[in-house]
Scaffold this active site. Structure first.
Site, mmCIF file in Angstrom:
data_model
loop_
_atom_site.group_PDB
_atom_site.id
_atom_site.type_symbol
_atom_site.label_atom_id
_atom_site.label_comp_id
_atom_site.label_asym_id
_atom_site.label_seq_id
_atom_site.Cartn_x
_atom_site.Cartn_y
_atom_site.Cartn_z
ATOM 1 N N GLY A 69 -3.423 12.387 10.944
ATOM 2 C CA GLY A 69 -4.295 12.584 11.198
ATOM 3 C C GLY A 69 -5.197 13.653 10.404
ATOM 4 C CD GLU A 105 -15.204 13.420 16.994
ATOM 5 O OE1 GLU A 105 -15.486 13.887 16.458
ATOM 6 O OE2 GLU A 105 -15.795 11.815 17.367
#
Length: 390
Positions: free
Chosen positions: A135, A374
């Site tokens: 990620g 996020e």
């Protein structure tokens, strides 16, 4: 530079905010508890938001957009997030993660092919970055794409992908390793590019939806790519610039998630003020007790600080100024404000705050992801420190 100030918005922004707030209160709030309980994707509300032009707010009219800007989008997300975080993240992800990469980095042909069906809300795009082992750590990307005779073949998987398995999902833009390149230190590092994969492509599977703690009426799936083949023209942006481009998208997205978080935090204040005035104990409204009134005052202070932070980040972004640090600050402060306010609002509501039909209970479950998605709080701290040169 035009600086946006809470409570002093230019007329066009205030009219937009008020219109979305009316929609949120009159059409979204009444059905939100049922949608959450049934884990039902809100197709009807999404269609209505499309009719209102919300999915097209920051895009040029030539691509079906409204000709507005990113701050306008944030105002809409905040007002919807006040009453329904699942619907707000559907809008945020559909615009800033689904359509925005095409708008920022696509060719003219790609923009004209894909954007009109995303900006009108009839279709959704998804942002395929996160993997089980990757990620924030781009070097951990396992998805691979090879180019042969004008065709990309993609193999790998993604996880936690919003808007990826609805009936109206049109495509996923996925990061994939497309080769290697030499780093500044002379070593070999993965070359990461982004490739648009339309839904319905053979080998592309949206696996069963996650059973989540919150955001129950938003759509989130793991994805599998098994010899998925798409044309070479589906490369989005320059080959090898995929991760760098997505970092720009994430910087912008953090402002929008900050706005969503502010909406959630504000919703907790609104509900707590209302409940504290109505609920009586020992012969008086509980709002008369300093322990309650001070708690709500602190909640309001968090909202004001967080809103000011995302307004500043949006102002700098639209002025063409560096905004990475400000976006990280806004996202961190606002996410923490949402979680802290949800916890305090639940406490103020007592036993009722533990009942899922109450908005504060949904905010309590929903808000934790705002400190994770996020970019975690820890990632935001890393970015802020890096921008300070430490």
């Amino acid at each position: 530079m035009t600086a946006f100030v809470p409570g002093m918005l230019p007329e066009e922004y205030e009219d937009l905010r008020a219109g979305v707030a009316k929609f949120a209160d009159e059409e979204v709030a009444p059905v939100s508890a049922e949608l959450d309980a049934e884990h039902e994707f809100p197709y009807g509300l999404v269609a209505k938001m499309g009719e209102m032009g919300l999915f097209g707010l920051p895009f040029d009219e030539e691509y079906g957009g409204m000709g507005g800007d990113y701050f306008a989008l944030c105002l809409a997300i905040e007002e919807i997030g006040r009453v329904n975080q699942s619907l707000a993240i559907t809008l945020e992800a559909g615009v800033s993660l689904g359509a925005m990469p095409i708008y920022r980095f696509g060719t003219e042909e790609q923009k004209r092919e894909w954007l009109p069906g995303l900006t009108d809300g009839s279709g959704l795009g998804a942002f395929g970055l996160t993997e089980p082992e990757a990620g924030s750590d781009a070097g951990g990307t396992k998805t691979r794409a090879t180019l042969d005779d004008g065709t990309w073949t993609v193999n790998g998987s993604k996880c936690f992908i919003t808007n990826s398995g609805t009936d109206i999902t049109r495509l996923v833009t996925a990061t994939a390793v497309t080769g290697t390149r030499t780093s500044g230190s002379g070593g070999e590092v993965p070359e990461i590019s982004t490739i648009m994969i339309p839904t319905g492509t053979r080998g592309f599977t949206a696996e069963p939806a996650y059973d989540k703690v919150g955001w129950n009426s938003s759509d989130t799936h793991p994805l599998t790519f098994d010899d998925v083949q798409v044309p070479e023209a589906n490369l989005l942006g320059e080959r090898g610039r995929g991760y760098a481009n997505f970092l720009r998208i994430l910087d912008e997205g953090r402002i929008a998630v900050g706005a969503l978080s502010v909406g959630a935090a504000q919703g907790c204040v609104d509900e707590s003020v209302k409940y504290a005035k109505e609920r009586r104990a020992f012969g008086q409204p509980i709002s008369d007790f300093q322990g309650i009134s001070f708690k709500i005052a602190r909640m309001e202070a968090r909202v004001v600080a967080a809103r000011s932070a995302y307004y500043l980040a949006a102002s700098r972004m639209l002025a063409g100024m560096p905004f990475k640090k400000e976006a990280a600050i806004a996202k961190m402060i606002a996410g923490e404000a949402a979680m802290d306010n949800a916890r305090d609002a639940t406490q103020i509501h007592g036993g009722y705050g533990f009942m899922n039909e109450y908005l504060v209970a949904r905010h309590y479950r929903d808000s934790k992801i705002l400190e994770v998605g996020e970019g975690t709080t820890e990632v935001q701290l890393m970015l802020i420190a890096r921008e300070l040169g430490i």
